[in-house]
Design an enzyme around this catalytic site. Structure first.
Site, PDB file in Angstrom:
ATOM      1  N   LYS C  71       0.867  -1.178   0.000  1.00  0.00           N
ATOM      2  CA  LYS C  71       0.000   0.000   0.000  1.00  0.00           C
ATOM      3  C   LYS C  71       0.904   1.229   0.000  1.00  0.00           C
ATOM      4  O   LYS C  71       1.948   1.234   0.675  1.00  0.00           O
ATOM      5  CB  LYS C  71      -0.879  -0.030   1.247  1.00  0.00           C
ATOM      6  CG  LYS C  71      -1.965   1.033   1.305  1.00  0.00           C
ATOM      7  CD  LYS C  71      -2.820   0.835   2.557  1.00  0.00           C
ATOM      8  CE  LYS C  71      -3.958   1.853   2.657  1.00  0.00           C
ATOM      9  NZ  LYS C  71      -4.807   1.617   3.842  1.00  0.00           N
ATOM     10  N   SER C 146      -9.641   1.501   2.669  1.00  0.00           N
ATOM     11  CA  SER C 146      -8.764   2.273   1.817  1.00  0.00           C
ATOM     12  C   SER C 146      -7.693   1.446   1.112  1.00  0.00           C
ATOM     13  O   SER C 146      -7.144   1.888   0.115  1.00  0.00           O
ATOM     14  CB  SER C 146      -8.072   3.344   2.661  1.00  0.00           C
ATOM     15  OG  SER C 146      -7.248   2.751   3.640  1.00  0.00           O
ATOM     16  N   SER C 170      -9.941  -0.824   6.842  1.00  0.00           N
ATOM     17  CA  SER C 170      -9.294  -0.627   5.543  1.00  0.00           C
ATOM     18  C   SER C 170      -8.575  -1.846   4.976  1.00  0.00           C
ATOM     19  O   SER C 170      -8.166  -1.826   3.818  1.00  0.00           O
ATOM     20  CB  SER C 170      -8.311   0.545   5.623  1.00  0.00           C
ATOM     21  OG  SER C 170      -9.011   1.759   5.589  1.00  0.00           O
TER      22      SER C 170
END
Ligand SMILES: [Mg+2]
Ligand SMILES: [Zn+2]
Lengths: 487, 96, 480
Positions: C71, C146, C170
């Site tokens: 990420k 996310s 997330s």
């Protein structure tokens, strides 16, 4: 109508740089003299993703400094984020223990206007990080009207103790004594060297006035004082300014004012101080200090300077002003105490240290650690003078010789041609006989009784003293000459 | 409405955010809806509840006071467009 | 079968036995990425040059030669890290996040930095300065957020595992939307050093993979004590060894009483029944716990705290030291305002303003402090519940993944949808998002929650469920 009187109500906030090798939350060096932006790392630069790591040593220094201010130590304290935007503050917030500090309250003693001891209460001491340093400059090099600022982050993240007093200070003089005494105590504790010229101690003052007619002026925060002198002048200026306003029936506006040292005035600061409730620093769990740890720190605490000075006065009969000088520096006091421990008479030793030792240190720009006469050696010199083995004048010569040549007492005495124990008895009579033989006319005059005022006798005494290099006792010389003349 | 658009705008400025008209209108709506949602807290008696800021009774670990210089401060400086020589150079601070 | 289709533990075996070489799996993954990326848009930065440099050196460690993605809020030394925000510009961190350092030392190969909601604020992966990522199972839908890029990359077969971060769901929500496994570890289980903060007391790094066993493998590498993170665990090491035959016989698995009245999309309700049955068949006792404070106050509590912490975490972005900046501002205030106003996206700005508002002196007690107290009640409620049960079974989300652009107009409604995931972060608990099957070609996930530090047991339970449901397939990735 009775004349109005005003009582200043003053609180002082002090920032002191604590002594440690590495910064508060990262392992960068605390050397702020290094080339700009060399002692920086991702943590103190607040780079995204970095987290703080608390320095064990700084916590200890905080505990020591707190103990030096007679504060209690809190078993559990917390760090908070104090937000404001400024280019010298990389994270946009300062990490500070402001809301739940490592210490509880304490106090520092000062003398009030009547000379009585008075306690200035310390609200608390807390740990926090320092910001970077800013240098302003205009294209033409002037400070004022600068169009750019230069930032050096070396200082950023160095450890500070913020010390907040209660509004117990009633004059500029008390303020100065408070900060001086506090500084000495902190130095004694070992928490900081508090070198003033290096900016290791900075002051803010909250000044307000109480009028005898019952009016209370608003509190004014005066910032930007970096020396005792500046603190004193700023407070005096502010007292005068507020008094004048109140005498004119005007309001004192609650505001932050900046001390301008060059102009000697305070002026309203345009920065809007946004009081912000602080959020807990989520990256630092609570700081726990065990009783055992506190006890260990307490055991490390030396006798505090004001306590020590009082002891010198009461136990050793040293004059208070001398005691003050001796205790100003922990190492000097230790030197003096070592002299006494080695057998020197305390009062004599205190004079030697205050006059001779400090004189040489001053001349040579030495610290006591650099001073090259060991306390035991000085003690033996003091003792010899005390016992009359050598005169005071000779003692000082020996002292100077020793510091100049790194020598011991015996070597100095020998090199200076001093006969320890002085010239007395037969040796003295020999000298006297020689002097008389060389001055028959003077001897004749005395014997004939013309020397009614004893002037000629004094003259002979002087010659003998000179001949013995001052190593004879004047009393003995006088007696021996008289005896020799009569024979 | 708990907060007027003026109040929201001043909060935004405090956060160093300039909002255009549409953004401000959106922010006003957002923040007021949000504060309404938080009104639920008032149903609870929180007087004697300890605040919770950490996942458990953690103690702050303490690191040794050892200097470890970051090996590449150039890499840090390199990322700024405001580096001038060995300093960070920023526009004048006008607030003071 | 293509090489990229191997799950992590298979790949580790085949690389170890030299049945396949690191460059072969690299090429296969690269080709898969080339084939799908146009449809999925999972990457912010592809790092194949870096990967090749890694491959040119001798690789050691249990992941030697295994491709992965991170990420883009995980710092990678010398490699652009953006947190999907314009404000970070082309920032190249001068250091590695600890979790990435651990993976790198274990031999993992970095294929790239993947998309997310800006600063992890969002649950669609649509709040990105780099545009939205698409769900590999149905490219018209969101992958969740996310950590949408991390979930999509594993789901589409770009890599066998990835790392994301979970502040309020997330990891778990995109894992569920994309049909992969995702673990939000116990707070403190994985070092956060190098994770760009959103809500520091809630953030936690965790893995995505296509089998539970793969999650165990990744956890065994990234769950280490790290002195750089003061909230990291410091006691014993945690054992993530895979157990072929775990058992949950006699274990209690609870449903949350207060959640029972809430509506769920049919496939999710069906999945709940299916998994309950599986667990019962395995000898677990299905029971019920009551979480009244959680169900009513967790959402408000979470957002109040997340935003209060977030606005202080985002104060550092001022254009002085890194990232996007302006050079012609008249004063420092103007510079900060211009940098931040342009650099942050709308959702981030909203949350900064909200966080600033909640911590203002006049409102701090009423909102921020109140929220920290509500959090205490929530943590207490969970610890009571885990006195009565071993695990809690619940949905990840009430609905199936929405179409891109169809997300809730009303932000607060969208926040309410996080009710099933964010209480876990408030209490610092571990949560496993697991695959249960497909409904109309879309994967359906559920969530199992345990007490703090029960991550290994949670994964053992996951292994049992996976045996019944089967592992998810690699998604088509929009390939015609
Ligand atoms: Mg301060
Ligand atoms: Zn540093």
């Amino acid at each position: 109508m009775a004349e109005l009187t005003f009582t200043p109500v003053i609180g002082i906030e002090i920032h002191i740089r604590l002594k440690s090798d590495s910064k508060l939350f990262c392992s960068c060096s605390t050397d702020t003299d290094a080339a700009p932006n060399t002692n920086i790392c991702p943590v103190c630069m607040g780079l995204p993703g970095t987290l703080p790591r608390l320095n064990h040593k700084v916590v200890e220094q905080g505990i020591l400094a707190g103990l030096a201010l007679n504060c209690g130590i809190r078993p559990k304290s917390l760090f908070f984020r104090k937000s404001y935007f400024y280019p010298d503050l990389p994270k946009g917030h300062q990490v500070s223990q402001c809301d739940l500090p490592i210490t509880t309250s304490g106090y520092i003693e000062v003398h009030d206007a009547e000379g009585n001891l008075k306690k200035i209460r310390v609200h608390h001491l807390h740990l926090e990080e320092d910001v970077g340093s800013l240098h302003h400059s205009a294209s033409d090099g002037r400070l004022e009207g600068a169009d750019t600022s230069y930032v050096d982050y070396n200082r950023c993240g160095t450890p500070l103790a913020e010390i907040v007093s209660e509004p117990d200070v009633a004059s500029a003089a008390e303020a100065v004594e408070y900060v001086m005494n506090l500084r000495r105590r902190v130095i004694y504790s070992g928490a900081s060297d508090v070198e003033l010229e290096k900016g290791m101690m900075r002051f803010d003052a909250n000044v307000s006035m109480k009028c005898s007619d019952g009016r209370w002026g608003h509190k004014v925060e005066v910032k930007n004082m970096n020396s005792f002198k500046a603190l004193e002048r700023a407070i005096e200026f502010e007292i005068k300014r507020q008094k004048k306003l109140m005498l004119n029936g005007e309001d004192v506006i609650q505001e932050t004012r900046h001390w301008n040292d060059a102009k000697g005035i305070t002026s309203s600061s345009r920065v809007k101080e946004n009081y912000r409730k602080f959020i807990v620093e989520p990256d630092l769990p609570p700081l726990h200090v065990t009783q055992e740890w506190i006890d260990r720190m307490k055991a490390k605490m030396p006798e505090m300077p004001d306590v020590k000075a009082r002891r010198y006065v009461s136990e050793m009969k040293i004059p208070p002003e001398v005691a003050d000088v001796l205790t100003d520096d922990k190492n000097l006091a230790a030197y003096f105490e070592a002299c006494v421990a080695a057998g020197a008479n305390p009062v004599r030793a205190s004079h030697w240290v205050r006059t001779e030792v400090l004189r040489v240190m001053n001349e040579k720009q030495w610290k006591i650690a650099d001073f090259n006469i060991k306390p035991e050696v000085l003690a033996s010199l003091v003792a010899r003078v005390d016992e009359g083995k050598i005169s005071t004048t000779q003692g000082k010569e020996v002292f100077d010789y020793m510091t100049a040549n790194n020598s011991g007492v015996d070597e100095a005495i020998k090199k200076l041609g001093i006969t320890e124990g002085g010239v007395a008895g037969n040796a003295l009579n020999d000298v006297i006989q020689t002097v008389l033989k060389n001055n028959p006319d003077v001897l004749e005059e005395i014997k004939s009784g013309k020397d009614t005022k004893g002037k000629k006798l004094k003259f002979l005494q002087g010659l003998v003293m000179k001949e013995t290099k001052g190593q004879a006792k004047p009393q003995e010389v006088a007696e021996a000459i008289e005896k020799a003349v009569r024979n | 409405m708990k907060l007027s658009s003026e109040e929201v705008n001043s909060i935004a400025l405090e956060s160093r955010l300039l909002l255009n008209e549409a953004e401000l209108a959106g922010a006003v709506r957002y923040i007021n809806n949000f504060l309404d949602m938080l009104d639920r807290f008032k149903e609870l008696d929180l007087k004697d509840v300890e605040p919770f800021s950490f996942a458990e009774a953690l103690e702050c670990p303490l690191r040794d006071d050892t200097v470890i210089a970051f090996p590449d401060n150039e890499a840090i400086l390199h990322e700024s467009e405001h580096v001038d020589g060995s300093y960070f150079k920023v526009p004048r601070i006008m607030e003071e | 079968m293509e090489l990229y289709e191997y799950n992590l533990h298979e790949l580790v075996e085949k690389l170890k036995s030299k049945e396949i070489s690191p460059s072969e799996i690299f090429e296969s993954c690269k080709k898969r990425i080339d084939d799908c990326e146009e449809n999925i848009h999972a990457f912010i930065t592809r790092t194949e040059d870096f990967a090749k440099a890694q491959l040119s050196k001798e690789l050691t460690g249990i992941f030697a030669g295994v491709p992965t993605v991170l990420k883009d809020n995980l710092c990678t030394k010398g490699i652009r890290t953006t947190a999907a925000s314009k404000i970070l510009g082309n920032w190249r961190p001068p250091y590695d996040a600890t979790a990435w350092k651990d993976l790198r030392s274990a031999g993992a190969i970095l294929m790239g930095k993947v998309n997310m909601d800006e600063f992890a604020m969002g649950n669609t992966c649509g709040n990105s300065a780099f545009g939205p990522t698409h769900n590999p199972n149905d490219i018209s839908r969101v992958p969740g957020g996310s950590s949408g890029g991390s979930a999509a990359a594993v789901s589409a077969g770009y890599v066998s595992f990835s790392l994301g971060s979970d502040t309020g769901g997330s990891i778990r929500q995109p894992a569920s939307y994309c049909g992969v496994y995702g673990l939000k570890p116990t707070y403190g289980m994985v070092s956060r050093y190098g994770l760009i903060s959103y809500g520091s007391s809630l953030d936690q790094i965790g893995p995505f993979a296509r089998t539970v066993r793969d999650l165990q493998l990744v956890m065994s590498v990234i769950s280490n004590y790290d002195p750089m993170d003061s909230s990291c665990f410091r006691e014993k090491a945690h054992d993530f060894t895979h157990n072929e035959n775990p058992s949950i016989k006699g274990k209690k698995i609870a449903l949350v009483k207060e959640f029972q009245g809430f509506t769920l999309d049919a496939p999710i309700a069906d999945a709940m029944n299916k998994i309950k049955k599986i667990l019962e068949d395995e000898g677990a006792i299905i029971t019920e716990v009551s979480l009244p404070v959680v169900s009513r106050y967790a959402v408000a509590c979470y957002y109040a705290l997340a935003m209060s912490e977030a606005h202080t975490n985002l104060e550092r972005y001022d254009g002085v030291r890194l990232g996007y900046t302006v050079k012609d501002a008249a004063g420092i205030k103007e510079m900060f305002e211009r940098v931040r106003s342009y650099g942050f996206g709308p959702e981030v700005k909203s949350r900064i303003i909200a966080g600033t508002c909640l911590t203002e002196p006049t409102r701090c007690e009423e909102y921020y402090v109140a929220a920290t107290k509500v959090r205490t009640l929530i943590a207490q409620e969970f610890s009571r519940a885990f006195g009565e049960t071993d695990f809690i079974l619940q949905p990840v989300t009430p609905s199936m993944p929405p179409k891109i652009g169809e997300a809730d107009e009303d932000a607060m409604k969208g926040y309410e949808a996080d009710l099933y995931t964010l209480p876990v972060n408030l209490a610092g608990l571990p949560g496993l998002s697991f695959f249960t099957g497909y409904a109309d070609k879309l994967p359906v996930g559920l969530q199992l929650i345990g007490p703090r530090w029960s991550d290994p047991e949670l994964l053992h339970a996951g292994v049992i469920i996976e045996r019944h449901t089967g592992s998810p397939k690699i998604a088509n990735g929009g390939v015609k």
